[in-house]
Design a protein around this motif. Structure first.
Motif, PDB file in Angstrom:
ATOM      1  N   TYR A  30     -57.428  30.158   3.808  1.00 43.31           N
ATOM      2  CA  TYR A  30     -56.447  28.630   4.087  1.00 43.31           C
ATOM      3  C   TYR A  30     -57.194  28.084   5.280  1.00 43.31           C
ATOM      4  CZ  TYR A  30     -52.721  30.664   1.338  1.00 43.31           C
ATOM      5  OH  TYR A  30     -51.870  31.134   0.287  1.00 43.31           O
ATOM      6  N   LEU A  31     -57.612  28.754   6.438  1.00 42.78           N
ATOM      7  CA  LEU A  31     -58.336  28.015   7.346  1.00 42.78           C
ATOM      8  C   LEU A  31     -59.533  27.307   6.983  1.00 42.78           C
ATOM      9  CD1 LEU A  31     -58.298  27.569  10.483  1.00 42.78           C
ATOM     10  CD2 LEU A  31     -59.577  29.600  10.933  1.00 42.78           C
ATOM     11  N   MET A  32     -60.455  27.953   6.079  1.00 42.51           N
ATOM     12  CA  MET A  32     -61.614  27.478   5.979  1.00 42.51           C
ATOM     13  C   MET A  32     -61.369  26.130   4.921  1.00 42.51           C
ATOM     14  SD  MET A  32     -63.759  28.893   7.653  1.00 42.51           S
ATOM     15  CE  MET A  32     -65.316  28.047   6.876  1.00 42.51           C
ATOM     16  N   ALA A  33     -60.449  26.239   3.975  1.00 40.23           N
ATOM     17  CA  ALA A  33     -59.877  25.241   3.111  1.00 40.23           C
ATOM     18  C   ALA A  33     -59.615  24.104   3.813  1.00 40.23           C
ATOM     19  CB  ALA A  33     -59.030  25.574   2.206  1.00 40.23           C
ATOM     20  N   LEU A  34     -58.602  24.277   4.937  1.00 39.76           N
ATOM     21  CA  LEU A  34     -58.211  23.097   5.801  1.00 39.76           C
ATOM     22  C   LEU A  34     -59.351  22.363   6.539  1.00 39.76           C
ATOM     23  CD1 LEU A  34     -55.659  21.769   7.424  1.00 39.76           C
ATOM     24  CD2 LEU A  34     -56.201  23.503   9.155  1.00 39.76           C
ATOM     25  N   ILE A  35     -60.216  23.294   7.034  1.00 39.29           N
ATOM     26  CA  ILE A  35     -61.353  22.540   7.891  1.00 39.29           C
ATOM     27  C   ILE A  35     -62.530  22.072   6.992  1.00 39.29           C
ATOM     28  CG2 ILE A  35     -63.214  22.992   9.792  1.00 39.29           C
ATOM     29  CD1 ILE A  35     -60.236  23.038  10.809  1.00 39.29           C
ATOM     30  N   ARG A  36     -62.522  22.518   5.848  1.00 39.43           N
ATOM     31  CA  ARG A  36     -63.631  21.859   5.154  1.00 39.43           C
ATOM     32  C   ARG A  36     -63.089  20.483   4.580  1.00 39.43           C
ATOM     33  NH1 ARG A  36     -65.329  27.521   2.571  1.00 39.43           N
ATOM     34  NH2 ARG A  36     -67.434  27.792   3.785  1.00 39.43           N
ATOM     35  N   ARG A  37     -61.867  20.513   4.072  1.00 41.24           N
ATOM     36  CA  ARG A  37     -61.441  19.473   3.800  1.00 41.24           C
ATOM     37  C   ARG A  37     -61.359  18.263   4.617  1.00 41.24           C
ATOM     38  NH1 ARG A  37     -60.563  16.808  -1.161  1.00 41.24           N
ATOM     39  NH2 ARG A  37     -58.714  15.269  -1.127  1.00 41.24           N
ATOM     40  N   ALA A  38     -60.933  18.662   5.860  1.00 45.85           N
ATOM     41  CA  ALA A  38     -60.762  17.597   6.967  1.00 45.85           C
ATOM     42  C   ALA A  38     -62.258  17.097   7.190  1.00 45.85           C
ATOM     43  CB  ALA A  38     -60.116  18.330   8.220  1.00 45.85           C
ATOM     44  N   THR A  39     -63.210  18.104   7.337  1.00 49.68           N
ATOM     45  CA  THR A  39     -64.650  17.546   7.523  1.00 49.68           C
ATOM     46  C   THR A  39     -65.169  16.522   6.355  1.00 49.68           C
ATOM     47  OG1 THR A  39     -65.286  19.545   8.823  1.00 49.68           O
ATOM     48  CG2 THR A  39     -66.874  18.387   8.119  1.00 49.68           C
ATOM     49  N   TYR A  40     -64.645  16.858   5.119  1.00 46.74           N
ATOM     50  CA  TYR A  40     -65.208  15.965   4.144  1.00 46.74           C
ATOM     51  C   TYR A  40     -64.417  14.632   4.194  1.00 46.74           C
ATOM     52  CZ  TYR A  40     -64.732  13.837  -0.489  1.00 46.74           C
ATOM     53  OH  TYR A  40     -64.810  12.989  -1.650  1.00 46.74           O
ATOM     54  N   LEU A  41     -63.335  14.397   4.499  1.00 45.40           N
ATOM     55  CA  LEU A  41     -62.619  13.168   4.885  1.00 45.40           C
ATOM     56  C   LEU A  41     -63.113  12.562   6.022  1.00 45.40           C
ATOM     57  CD1 LEU A  41     -58.864  14.416   4.470  1.00 45.40           C
ATOM     58  CD2 LEU A  41     -60.048  13.252   2.968  1.00 45.40           C
TER      59      LEU A  41
ATOM     60  N   CYS B 201     -53.387  24.871  13.781  1.00 51.27           N
ATOM     61  CA  CYS B 201     -54.372  25.484  12.866  1.00 51.27           C
ATOM     62  C   CYS B 201     -53.969  26.679  12.556  1.00 51.27           C
ATOM     63  CB  CYS B 201     -55.813  25.499  13.114  1.00 51.27           C
ATOM     64  SG  CYS B 201     -56.674  24.029  13.237  1.00 51.27           S
ATOM     65  N   PHE B 202     -53.408  27.533  13.483  1.00 57.16           N
ATOM     66  CA  PHE B 202     -52.845  28.931  12.829  1.00 57.16           C
ATOM     67  C   PHE B 202     -51.578  28.642  12.117  1.00 57.16           C
ATOM     68  CE2 PHE B 202     -50.167  32.679  13.533  1.00 57.16           C
ATOM     69  CZ  PHE B 202     -51.064  33.635  13.161  1.00 57.16           C
ATOM     70  N   ALA B 203     -50.680  27.833  12.491  1.00 58.55           N
ATOM     71  CA  ALA B 203     -49.419  27.641  11.792  1.00 58.55           C
ATOM     72  C   ALA B 203     -49.911  27.159  10.075  1.00 58.55           C
ATOM     73  CB  ALA B 203     -48.523  26.684  12.217  1.00 58.55           C
ATOM     74  N   ALA B 204     -50.697  26.436  10.130  1.00 58.39           N
ATOM     75  CA  ALA B 204     -51.457  25.951   8.705  1.00 58.39           C
ATOM     76  C   ALA B 204     -51.928  27.022   7.906  1.00 58.39           C
ATOM     77  CB  ALA B 204     -52.467  24.845   9.041  1.00 58.39           C
ATOM     78  N   SER B 205     -52.627  27.783   8.360  1.00 54.51           N
ATOM     79  CA  SER B 205     -53.187  28.783   7.724  1.00 54.51           C
ATOM     80  C   SER B 205     -52.663  30.414   7.940  1.00 54.51           C
ATOM     81  CB  SER B 205     -54.747  29.074   8.233  1.00 54.51           C
ATOM     82  OG  SER B 205     -54.870  29.537   9.605  1.00 54.51           O
ATOM     83  N   ASP B 206     -51.523  30.507   8.604  1.00 54.26           N
ATOM     84  CA  ASP B 206     -50.951  31.803   8.878  1.00 54.26           C
ATOM     85  C   ASP B 206     -52.053  32.776   9.388  1.00 54.26           C
ATOM     86  OD1 ASP B 206     -48.841  33.386   9.286  1.00 54.26           O
ATOM     87  OD2 ASP B 206     -48.957  34.365   7.104  1.00 54.26           O
ATOM     88  N   GLY B 207     -53.176  32.360   9.860  1.00 51.74           N
ATOM     89  CA  GLY B 207     -54.378  33.377  10.323  1.00 51.74           C
ATOM     90  C   GLY B 207     -55.338  33.838   9.089  1.00 51.74           C
TER      91      GLY B 207
END
Length: 361
Positions: free
Chosen positions: A270-281, A260-266
Motif C-alpha cells: 500500500y505504501l509503495m502504491a501511494l508514493i508511486r502514484r503521488a510521484t507520477y502525479l 503515510c502510516f495511516a494510509a498504508s497501515d504499515g
C-alpha cells in the motif's frame, strides 16, 4: 547491437539521483517502478537466502528457509529482487538457471506443481506427458541441464484446501521428495499460520527448515518509538532519497509519516502504491516534490479508502490511529476481511520477476 537503455538494471545502479532527475519524464517513471528499498529486515532475510544458496554445492541436506508474512508485506518483491541477480545463462547446449522462482498453483496437486515448475524453467511442453514422465524431465532439468541451485516457491498457502480445511498431502509429499532427490536449496514463501502448518504436518519436510523468518508490516507505537515509528520514518527517508524528484518532500517528518502510516497501515504494498502514484502525479504536473495535495489524490486513486473503511489521511485533520484500528476491527467482525492473495499465473522465466500487485501508477 542496440545501445543500452539508460535504465536497464545494470545501468540504473550506476546513475546518481541527480543524473536520474535529469532524464526525460518517461525514463524517470520507468525508474520509479524499479525502486527497491533494502531496509535492515530485508537485508537480514536476503543474507539468509544467500547463505542457503551458497551452501547448495556442499551441504549434505538441502538448505531450506521458510519466509512468512501477510499479503502486501513485500515477500514476493524481496525474493524476486534476489532472483534478478541470478538471471538465466544461455550457452550453445543448454540454458542454466541458478535460481528458479515459481508460484504455487491454487489447490496445489502433483500435476499442476510439475507444470508450474517446468513453466518456470522455460519448458515449452510444460503441460505435456504423464505425471511420471514430467517428473523425470523436471528432475533432469534441475540436476543436469539447468543445474538449479535455489528454488523459490511462492504462495505456499495454496497447499491448503480452504473448502475442506485440510492440507493437500499428496502435493506436500511430492515437494518433500523432490527437494530431497534434487538436493536443491529451497525458499518456501507463504502466509503466516498456513505456511507453517503445511511444513510442520510433514515431519520429513519440516526437518529441512528452522524457525520461519517473518516479514511483517511496519508498526507505529508511541510507547516504543525506536522499534516502530522510527523504523517507519527511516524507511520513508530512504525511499525519498530514491525518488526521481529534485526537491525534498519531507516524507519522514512526524506529521507526513503519520499520514503515510495511516494510509498504508504499515503494509509495504500500500505504501509503495501511494508514493508511486503521488510521484507520477508530481511528474505529470512538473512538480519536483510531493505534497499533501498530491498524496490526498494518490490515496483516493490507488488505495480504495472507502472499501477499506479508512478516511483519507491526507485531509486537513491528522489521522487518529486508534480510531482507524477500531473501525478496521469492526469491519473484520462484520465479514469485511480482505481475501488472501491468489496469484497463480505462471511466471515467464526470461522476464524480470514482477511485483505481486498492480501498484506502479
Amino acid at each position: 547491437m542496440s545501445a543500452q537503455n539508460p535504465l536497464d538494471e545494470s545501468a540504473s545502479k550506476e546513475l546518481s539521483r541527480e543524473e536520474i532527475c535529469q532524464l526525460p519524464k518517461t525514463e524517470r517513471l520507468r525508474y520509479l517502478g524499479r525502486i527497491r528499498i533494502f531496509y535492515p529486515l530485508w537485508n537480514t532475510i536476503t543474507k539468509e537466502i544467500q547463505r542457503c544458496h551458497q551452501l547448495h554445492p556442499v551441504a549434505a541436506e538441502p538448505e531450506c528457509l521458510l519466509l512468512v508474512g501477510p499479503a502486501g508485506a513485500g515477500k514476493t518483491t524481496l525474493l524476486a529482487s534476489y532472483a534478478q541477480n541470478y538471471p538465466a545463462i544461455f550457452t550453445d547446449t543448454a540454458t542454466r538457471r541458478p535460481v528458479v522462482m515459481a508460484t504455487t498453483p491454487s489447490r496445489a496437486n502433483v500435476n499442476n506443481l510439475e507444470t508450474a515448475l517446468l513453466t518456470a524453467l522455460g519448458d515449452p511442453a510444460a503441460d505435456k506427458g504423464s505425471i511420471g514422465s514430467r517428473e523425470i524431465r523436471l528432475t533432469k532439468y534441475f540436476k543436469e541441464i539447468c543445474r538449479v541451485e535455489l528454488l523459490i516457491l511462492d504462495e505456499l498457502q495454496h497447499f491448503w484446501d480452504r473448502q475442506s480445511q485440510t492440507i493437500l498431502q499428496d502435493a506436500s509429499n511430492w515437494l518433500k521428495t523432490f527437494i530431497k532427490e534434487t538436493k536443491v536449496s529451497c525458499a518456501l514463501v507463504g502466509l503466516p499460520g498456513e505456511a507453517e502448518a503445511i511444513v510442520n504436518t510433514n515431519p520429513q519436510l519440516a526437518s529441512l527448515f528452522g524457525d520461519p523468518y517473518i516479514l511483517s508490516p511496519f508498526t507505529w507505537d508511541e510507547t516504543e518509538p525506536a522499534s516502530t515509528r522510527d523504523e517507519f520514518c527511516t524507511f520513508l527517508s530512504m525511499l525519498e532519497e530514491r525518488l526521481p524528484l529534485k526537491k525534498p518532500s519531507h516524507l519522514a517528518s512526524y506529521e507526513m509519516a503519520l499520514r503515510c502510516f495511516a494510509a498504508s497501515d504499515g503494509i509495504l504494498r500500500y505504501l509503495m502504491a501511494l508514493i508511486r502514484r503521488a510521484t507520477y502525479l508530481a511528474l505529470e504536473l512538473e512538480q519536483e516534490y510531493l505534497d499533501q495535495n498530491l498524496l490526498f489524490q494518490a490515496f483516493k486513486d490507488r488505495l480504495a479508502g472507502e472499501r477499506r473503511g479508512i478516511p483519507n489521511p491526507f485531509a486537513d485533520k491528522l489521522p487518529d490511529l486508534e480510531e482507524i484500528k477500531k473501525n478496521k476491527t469492526k469491519k473484520q467482525e462484520l465479514g469485511g476481511m480482505e481475501g488472501t492473495n491468489n496469484r497463480s499465473k505462471p511466471r515467464d522465466p526470461d522476464s524480470p520477476p514482477r511485483e505481486g500487485s498492480k501498484d506502479i501508477f
